[in-house]
Design a protein around this motif. Structure first.
Motif, PDB file in Angstrom:
ATOM      1  N   GLU B 232       3.122  -8.438 -13.288  1.00 14.77           N
ATOM      2  CA  GLU B 232       1.830  -7.879 -12.885  1.00 14.77           C
ATOM      3  C   GLU B 232       1.191  -8.725 -11.786  1.00 14.77           C
ATOM      4  O   GLU B 232       0.611  -8.200 -10.830  1.00 14.77           O
ATOM      5  N   CYS B 233       1.295 -10.031 -11.921  1.00 13.03           N
ATOM      6  CA  CYS B 233       0.738 -10.947 -10.922  1.00 13.03           C
ATOM      7  C   CYS B 233       1.341 -10.609  -9.560  1.00 13.03           C
ATOM      8  O   CYS B 233       0.636 -10.425  -8.565  1.00 13.03           O
ATOM      9  N   GLN B 234       2.652 -10.506  -9.562  1.00 15.65           N
ATOM     10  CA  GLN B 234       3.362 -10.228  -8.320  1.00 15.65           C
ATOM     11  C   GLN B 234       2.953  -8.871  -7.755  1.00 15.65           C
ATOM     12  O   GLN B 234       2.687  -8.721  -6.567  1.00 15.65           O
ATOM     13  N   ARG B 235       2.857  -7.882  -8.664  1.00 16.54           N
ATOM     14  CA  ARG B 235       2.555  -6.518  -8.238  1.00 16.54           C
ATOM     15  C   ARG B 235       1.171  -6.447  -7.586  1.00 16.54           C
ATOM     16  O   ARG B 235       0.986  -5.821  -6.546  1.00 16.54           O
ATOM     17  N   LEU B 236       0.196  -7.123  -8.206  1.00 18.94           N
ATOM     18  CA  LEU B 236      -1.169  -7.086  -7.677  1.00 18.94           C
ATOM     19  C   LEU B 236      -1.238  -7.703  -6.284  1.00 18.94           C
ATOM     20  O   LEU B 236      -2.011  -7.267  -5.426  1.00 18.94           O
ATOM     21  N   LEU B 237      -0.409  -8.717  -6.085  1.00 16.69           N
ATOM     22  CA  LEU B 237      -0.444  -9.396  -4.786  1.00 16.69           C
ATOM     23  C   LEU B 237       0.310  -8.608  -3.715  1.00 16.69           C
ATOM     24  O   LEU B 237       0.132  -8.847  -2.526  1.00 16.69           O
ATOM     25  N   ASP B 238       1.180  -7.694  -4.201  1.00 20.96           N
ATOM     26  CA  ASP B 238       1.962  -6.914  -3.240  1.00 20.96           C
ATOM     27  C   ASP B 238       1.171  -5.760  -2.623  1.00 20.96           C
ATOM     28  O   ASP B 238       1.630  -5.140  -1.664  1.00 20.96           O
ATOM     29  N   PHE B 239      -0.005  -5.454  -3.216  1.00 20.13           N
ATOM     30  CA  PHE B 239      -0.827  -4.377  -2.626  1.00 20.13           C
ATOM     31  C   PHE B 239      -1.203  -4.740  -1.197  1.00 20.13           C
ATOM     32  O   PHE B 239      -1.495  -5.901  -0.916  1.00 20.13           O
ATOM     33  N   PRO B 240      -1.241  -3.763  -0.304  1.00 18.46           N
ATOM     34  CA  PRO B 240      -1.743  -4.065   1.043  1.00 18.46           C
ATOM     35  C   PRO B 240      -3.236  -4.410   0.958  1.00 18.46           C
ATOM     36  O   PRO B 240      -3.943  -3.845   0.098  1.00 18.46           O
ATOM     37  N   PRO B 241      -3.713  -5.329   1.811  1.00 17.89           N
ATOM     38  CA  PRO B 241      -5.119  -5.771   1.726  1.00 17.89           C
ATOM     39  C   PRO B 241      -6.112  -4.621   1.881  1.00 17.89           C
ATOM     40  O   PRO B 241      -7.163  -4.631   1.259  1.00 17.89           O
ATOM     41  N   GLU B 242      -5.776  -3.655   2.691  1.00 18.95           N
ATOM     42  CA  GLU B 242      -6.694  -2.545   2.942  1.00 18.95           C
ATOM     43  C   GLU B 242      -6.806  -1.659   1.713  1.00 18.95           C
ATOM     44  O   GLU B 242      -5.799  -1.127   1.229  1.00 18.95           O
ATOM     45  N   ASP B 243      -8.043  -1.480   1.174  1.00 22.12           N
ATOM     46  CA  ASP B 243      -8.240  -0.604   0.025  1.00 22.12           C
ATOM     47  C   ASP B 243      -8.538   0.805   0.527  1.00 22.12           C
ATOM     48  O   ASP B 243      -9.579   1.021   1.169  1.00 22.12           O
ATOM     49  N   PRO B 244      -7.648   1.773   0.251  1.00 20.00           N
ATOM     50  CA  PRO B 244      -7.836   3.124   0.835  1.00 20.00           C
ATOM     51  C   PRO B 244      -9.124   3.783   0.355  1.00 20.00           C
ATOM     52  O   PRO B 244      -9.730   4.577   1.069  1.00 20.00           O
ATOM     53  N   LYS B 245      -9.570   3.428  -0.852  1.00 20.84           N
ATOM     54  CA  LYS B 245     -10.744   4.110  -1.392  1.00 20.84           C
ATOM     55  C   LYS B 245     -12.020   3.698  -0.672  1.00 20.84           C
ATOM     56  O   LYS B 245     -12.857   4.525  -0.330  1.00 20.84           O
ATOM     57  N   THR B 246     -12.183   2.386  -0.443  1.00 20.83           N
ATOM     58  CA  THR B 246     -13.422   1.891   0.159  1.00 20.83           C
ATOM     59  C   THR B 246     -13.260   1.600   1.639  1.00 20.83           C
ATOM     60  O   THR B 246     -14.243   1.378   2.340  1.00 20.83           O
ATOM     61  N   GLY B 247     -11.999   1.517   2.066  1.00 20.33           N
ATOM     62  CA  GLY B 247     -11.773   1.155   3.465  1.00 20.33           C
ATOM     63  C   GLY B 247     -11.975  -0.327   3.707  1.00 20.33           C
ATOM     64  O   GLY B 247     -11.932  -0.802   4.838  1.00 20.33           O
ATOM     65  N   LYS B 248     -12.225  -1.066   2.632  1.00 19.00           N
ATOM     66  CA  LYS B 248     -12.471  -2.503   2.785  1.00 19.00           C
ATOM     67  C   LYS B 248     -11.189  -3.289   2.599  1.00 19.00           C
ATOM     68  O   LYS B 248     -10.225  -2.813   2.008  1.00 19.00           O
ATOM     69  N   ARG B 249     -11.247  -4.515   3.077  1.00 18.13           N
ATOM     70  CA  ARG B 249     -10.134  -5.432   2.849  1.00 18.13           C
ATOM     71  C   ARG B 249     -10.386  -6.106   1.500  1.00 18.13           C
ATOM     72  O   ARG B 249     -11.321  -6.890   1.347  1.00 18.13           O
ATOM     73  N   ILE B 250      -9.594  -5.782   0.487  1.00 17.11           N
ATOM     74  CA  ILE B 250      -9.788  -6.360  -0.852  1.00 17.11           C
ATOM     75  C   ILE B 250      -8.456  -6.902  -1.367  1.00 17.11           C
ATOM     76  O   ILE B 250      -7.576  -6.134  -1.761  1.00 17.11           O
ATOM     77  N   ILE B 251      -8.333  -8.206  -1.314  1.00 23.65           N
ATOM     78  CA  ILE B 251      -7.119  -8.851  -1.848  1.00 23.65           C
ATOM     79  C   ILE B 251      -7.405  -9.211  -3.302  1.00 23.65           C
ATOM     80  O   ILE B 251      -8.432  -9.825  -3.599  1.00 23.65           O
ATOM     81  N   MET B 252      -6.508  -8.822  -4.216  1.00 28.82           N
ATOM     82  CA  MET B 252      -6.795  -9.027  -5.649  1.00 28.82           C
ATOM     83  C   MET B 252      -6.334 -10.406  -6.121  1.00 28.82           C
ATOM     84  O   MET B 252      -5.530 -10.542  -7.054  1.00 28.82           O
ATOM     85  N   ALA B 253      -6.854 -11.447  -5.463  1.00 28.48           N
ATOM     86  CA  ALA B 253      -6.431 -12.811  -5.783  1.00 28.48           C
ATOM     87  C   ALA B 253      -6.846 -13.215  -7.196  1.00 28.48           C
ATOM     88  O   ALA B 253      -6.042 -13.791  -7.950  1.00 28.48           O
ATOM     89  N   HIS B 254      -8.084 -12.912  -7.589  1.00 24.87           N
ATOM     90  CA  HIS B 254      -8.551 -13.308  -8.925  1.00 24.87           C
ATOM     91  C   HIS B 254      -7.842 -12.555 -10.045  1.00 24.87           C
ATOM     92  O   HIS B 254      -7.401 -13.179 -11.009  1.00 24.87           O
ATOM     93  N   PRO B 255      -7.720 -11.202  -9.943  1.00 23.84           N
ATOM     94  CA  PRO B 255      -6.968 -10.501 -11.002  1.00 23.84           C
ATOM     95  C   PRO B 255      -5.534 -11.018 -11.109  1.00 23.84           C
ATOM     96  O   PRO B 255      -4.990 -11.145 -12.214  1.00 23.84           O
TER      97      PRO B 255
END
Lengths: 785, 317
Positions: B232-255
């Protein structure tokens, strides 16, 4: 002539680094000053936990001017060469001088460096020293990038003479030099100004800091002894601990305490180790009972209650620690009294080295080897084997888990509790020895047998997996092990042929594999249609799994055989079984190599080769050892060239006798005679293409000198033969040295290369006898000079 | 007492005084992280916030779990669940030693009467890929705190350097109040209508968790959860930084880091269950460290963890 005072004030410097830091600061700064053209009369470095101090006396106020002349290229040289010269000198073309030279006109640069003020030089040198200081570990802090052992807070840098003191200005990463410092963290008097080294040391003392570590050590030691004496005890000396404590305090205040009654039954070594390692206490012994009954702790502060609170706190911590130790001790005693079986089983799961099996495997090998060695050192073989089996069991005990340095010491206690005989128990403690050059050599036969077996197993094992020492790298302390064997053998006059012992060690190592190998042999020698292929394959895989090692080659060959199925390729399996026969040695490295040829074990001659390589390693260590005893390396070489050179006791006896003989006039001269005979003989043999070893005939002897030599050689031969048989090297060497007179007289009176071919041949055969007789004691051709 | 500071009456009073002391020195008083951790250092307020150039000052209590240290509540000072007090300040202030000594005075340690020493201790966390230099602080021969200048976390150099203080609260409190067994220590005011000792609150849980840690926890499940957390850790980090829903750059470092914490605790439990061999041990530690490093890498890409210069140049935006 001004004096220089430097103080680098920081947060607490680790005690173990302070000694090195003092020396380094002194060297970096004084070297830098001298290199820049200053001279000084003397320098002293000091340290406390929070400061590193250097005082330089009698420094010159400025450096001498320097005039340097440098020869450049010819004036007709290409422009690039001249430009290069200008760049390297920092001058312009019109500043160069032209001078006539043998090859024409050349440029000369005359560079004048004026003298520089000491201040400027000191500032440069000190800044460089701070920036390049070689701490074993350094760190950054805050937002800065400077590295120091811990955060550096202030720099005091003062040049002072009778006229007054001035700050040497410098700034390192925002820290500017000044003339102030502070004293003790809790008993100090705030920041204060200093004007000279004496003023500095005196004010520090008033601010409760003893600057000189030697003074702190003396103060601690004196105080500890006084306290112990008043309590009827004596302090156990520990210089390393004393130096460490002196590096932990600026104002040492020794305090004495008594160990609570409940813990006095713990072994003295446990009390001492626990107090030293965990709390840096000195131990105090009751001279009458020999027990450790008290301790001295050294506080860094004087308190209104004279340390009562501090002592109470320390006692509380000590009680908690010793409660743990007693818990370990009592648990361990239960296991020990039950025969230590739990520990023996536990060691089967502890890896010694991933290519050399578990600790239990290792112990089995050492026990087998100790049994073989026992008769040679006067030990009972059963007792030696038993001692080897139990000597390392304490590695599983809770106490040794907590205090690894107590290995062996605890083993002895536990062996006694297990009801084992005293020599067996002592071997548990003593078989690690000798550890260093100054460590005593065990002499009790059982200990000697186990100590030798332990070290020989280590050496053959690591040799087999090709983990030999290289250069300064010796991670498994194999040089120490070899020196240990040498000292054990020589110290006890043990007569042992190392090649045999190494073979035993190898055989002990392979014992585990032999039954398996024999089974495979039987299987593959069956008629092809009756070979149990699947079973052979199964055994191969099982062995691979059980043996704990898995060289790539072997994995490959076994997989190729079976492809991880129960359908092995019959040809491959039988070739694996066959090619290794009839011998496999304990050489895993060779296994890996041979695995590529379908067989992971090594044949006999290769194992033999490894033994000889290891023997050469012993000989190298022996040379170093004997050189320290004053025996020349060429003398050792002369003796190493003789048969039986794997018997170190014999070897050293021979070398000592030869060394003594060469110190006598006869001995030294005989060597010259021997060499002359040997040189002539070798030259003539080479020229004639024959070996003159037919035996000289006395009937051709012409003059009295030649006849006398025949007689002397007969006599010497008989004496040397008898003496050698009795291993009386001194006697043999004396008989040999007695040849000096006749040999010298012979060479003076007789011409070897006579025109008479018969006489010449006979004399060359006579020279051969000189060589043969002398060579019976040592290979004298290797003696230098 | 010479300093005129009264000895605290209870465990909680020591905590409250530390909170007040560090609050007065400008630290944000955070609350414990809501996950099982082995030490206060694991709190993202320390691990992640020690990265990057943004100044930071926080203090908090962190309940910590070391499953192998369980002693069924019988040992006078060993617990599988205990409290650490953690202070983390970036960049480390020049007077951090003095600030620390002030905190000891605040909890009733008279510096004129006790022997306080800074004894070399290099801190290293193989699971976090972190190390620093500093000391263990001794009070009358007893270790009361760890004092560390962070040099590296998650494989990243710490620039600027954070100063970290860790107080072992039970041990410190027992010493200050002169209590010999942790279970006898007053938790609240002993004069309170309902006075509670540490044992009243934790003796039973120490028993329960000791049994759980050593014998109860299901090994197969722990192994499975370890694998899950790692994946799961790896998977969360593999998401692209761009969040399609908000259009913001959201890296899930804490989760993702939460999953690292989980993996670390699961490993500790497996260790307590005695199912990790010596050789496997290193491999598991290496796997957790790899996760911690990836989280540190990711956090460095976020606004909170980037360098000021990177932000100015828009690298993290």
């Amino acid at each position: 002539m001004p004096d220089l005072l430097i103080e680098l004030f920081s947060e607490e410097i680790p005690a173990r680094m302070q000694g090195m830091a003092r020396e380094t600061l002194k060297k970096l700064v004084t070297d830098g000053l001298v290199e820049a053209g200053l001279t000084y009369a003397g320098a002293g470095a000091f340290s406390t936990p929070r400061r590193l101090v250097l005082a330089v006396e009698g420094l010159t106020a400025e450096s001498r001017p320097v005039r340097e002349e440098r020869k450049g290229p010819n004036t007709a040289a290409p422009a690039a060469a001249i430009e290069g010269f200008l760049r390297s000198t920092g001058l312009t073309l019109d500043q160069l001088e032209k001078r006539a030279d043998k090859k024409g006109e050349v440029y000369f640069a005359v560079i004048e460096k004026p003298g520089r003020k000491a201040e400027a030089i000191i500032a440069e040198v000190l800044e460089a020293a701070i920036r390049t200081f070689p701490w074993p570990k350094s760190m950054r802090w805050g937002a800065g990038s400077l590295r120091w052992v811990r955060p550096l807070h202030s720099i005091l840098c003062l040049l002072h003479d009778e006229a007054g003191a001035q700050v040497v200005p410098l700034t390192v990463e925002g820290i500017s030099s000044g003339n102030t410092t502070e004293g003790h963290r809790f008993m100090g008097i705030g920041r204060f100004t200093v004007s000279s080294f004496d003023d500095y040391a005196a004010k520090l003392r008033r601010a409760k800091v003893m600057l000189d570590p030697a003074e702190r050590e003396a103060h601690i030691w004196q105080g500890a002894q006084n306290l112990a004496f008043a309590a009827g005890l004596e302090v156990v000396e520990d210089r390393g601990l004393l130096a460490e404590i002196a590096g932990l305090v600026e104002w040492p205040v020794p305090l004495m305490g008594r160990i609570p009654e409940a813990f006095l039954a713990l072994p003295a070594e446990v009390l001492q180790t626990s107090m030293k390692e965990h709390q840096k206490f000195f131990s105090c012994r009751n001279a009458k009972t020999g027990r450790i009954e008290g301790f001295v702790t050294v506080a860094n502060i004087e308190t209104p209650d004279d340390g009562a609170t501090i002592l109470k706190g320390n006692l509380k911590v000590l009680s908690a620690r010793l409660s743990d130790a007693r818990f370990f001790w009592e648990n361990d005693l239960r296991v020990a009294r039950a025969g230590m079986q739990d520990w023996a089983e536990g060691l089967a799961h502890v890896t010694f080295h991933n290519k050399l099996g578990s600790q239990a495997d290792r112990i089995a090998r050492i026990a087998a080897l100790a049994r073989e060695i026992a008769p040679l050192v006067g030990a009972d073989p059963d007792q030696a084997a038993k001692a080897a089996e139990v000597a390392k069991l304490d590695l599983r005990s809770a106490m040794v888990g907590e205090f690894p340095e107590l290995q062996g010491v605890m083993g002895r206690y536990y062996a006694i509790e297990a009801g084992l005989p005293q020599p067996v128990a002592d071997a548990a403690r003593d078989h690690y020895s000798p550890l260093g050059p100054s460590d005593a050599v065990p002499s009790e036969p059982v200990s000697v047998a186990v100590a030798l077996a332990d070290k020989l197993d280590t050496l053959t094992g690591f040799w087999a997996i090709d983990e030999k020492p290289t250069g300064s790298k010796d991670p498994f302390a194999l040089r120490r092990a070899a020196l240990g064997v040498i000292r054990l053998v020589l110290g006890n006059g043990v007569r042992i042929n190392l090649i045999d012992a190494l073979d035993w060690a190898v055989i002990a190592g392979e014992a585990r594999e032999r039954p398996y190998l024999e089974w495979v042999l039987q299987a593959v020698t069956l008629k092809p249609d009756r070979r149990p292929m699947s079973a052979i394959y199964e055994r191969l895989m099982t062995e691979r799994r059980l043996s704990g090692w898995e060289p790539d080659g072997f994995a490959w060959s076994a997989d190729a055989v079976g492809k991880e199925t129960s359908n092995p390729d019959p040809d491959l399996v039988t070739s694996i079984g066959r090619s290794g026969w009839p011998y496999m040695g304990f050489s895993l490295r060779s296994r890996e190599r041979n695995a590529a040829e379908h067989w992971p074990w090594t044949p006999l001659d290769e194992k033999r080769h490894s033994d000889i390589d290891l023997l050469a390693f012993f000989h190298d260590r022996l040379k170093v050892y004997l050189r320290d005893q004053g025996i020349r390396h060429d003398i050792i070489d002369a003796c190493l060239a003789m048969p039986g050179n794997d018997d170190l006791t014999l070897l050293v006896k021979r070398a000592t006798a030869l060394s003594d003989t060469l110190k006598t006039e006869d001995g030294a001269n005989l060597i010259q005679g021997f060499k002359r005979a040997n040189n002539i003989l070798s030259a003539e043999e080479k020229k004639d293409g024959v070996e003159y070893s037919f035996g000289a005939d006395p009937k051709f002897a012409e003059g009295p000198e030649e006849q006398a030599l025949f007689a002397a050689l007969d006599q010497a031969e008989a004496k040397i033969g008898a003496a050698m048989k009795a291993e009386d090297f001194a006697g043999a060497m004396a008989a040999m040295a007695a040849l000096r007179g006749p040999v010298d007289a012979f060479f003076t009176a007789v011409q070897i290369n006579s025109d008479n071919a018969v006489l010449r041949r006979n004399r060359l055969n006579l020279l051969h006898r000189i060589r043969a007789v002398c060579s019976g004691v040592a290979d004298l051709s290797r003696i230098e000079g | 007492m010479a300093s005129g500071i009264e000895t605290p009456k209870s465990f909680q009073e020591i905590i409250l005084r530390l909170q007040a002391y560090w609050a007065a020195r400008g630290c944000a008083i955070l609350q414990p992280y809501d996950m099982e951790v082995g030490a206060g250092t694991f709190h993202p307020a320390t691990t992640l916030r020690s990265l990057g150039t943004k100044p930071w000052a926080a203090a908090y209590v962190q309940p910590s779990r070391r499953p192998t240290d369980g002693r069924y509540g019988e040992n006078p000072n060993r617990l599988q669940h205990y409290y650490q007090y953690q202070v983390i300040i970036k960049p480390s202030p020049p007077d951090l030693q003095a600030l620390y000594l002030g905190s000891l005075e605040a909890i009733g340690i008279d510096l004129a009467l006790h022997d306080i020493r800074f004894v070399e201790d290099d801190w290293e966390s193989p699971t976090l890929g972190a190390w620093g230099l500093g000391w263990e602080v001794w009070c009358d021969g007893m270790e009361v705190s760890q004092f560390t200048y962070f040099q590296q976390v998650g494989g990243h150099d710490c620039r600027p350097v954070s100063g970290e203080l860790t107080y072992g609260l039970e041990r410190l409190a027992m010493y200050v109040m002169g209590v010999d067994h942790v279970m006898d220590m007053p938790f609240n005011d002993p004069q309170a209508p309902i006075a509670l000792t540490y044992g009243d609150i934790f003796r039973q849980t120490e028993e329960e968790y000791s049994r759980h840690n050593f014998d109860g926890a299901t090994v197969e499940m722990l192994f499975r959860h370890f694998e899950d957390a790692e994946a799961e850790c790896q998977r969360l980090l593999d998401f692209p930084p761009e969040d399609p829903k908000t259009g913001k750059r959201i890296i899930m470092a804490h989760p993702a880091y939460d999953q690292t914490i989980k993996a670390s605790h699961l490993f500790n439990l497996l260790d307590a269950r005695g199912v990790i061999s010596v050789t496997e041990r290193q491999a598991y530690i290496g796997r957790v460290r790899a996760l911690a490093k990836k989280c540190a890498d990711a956090f460095r890409q976020t606004e909170a963890g980037a360098d000021a210069s990177d932000l100015a140049h828009g690298v993290a935006s």
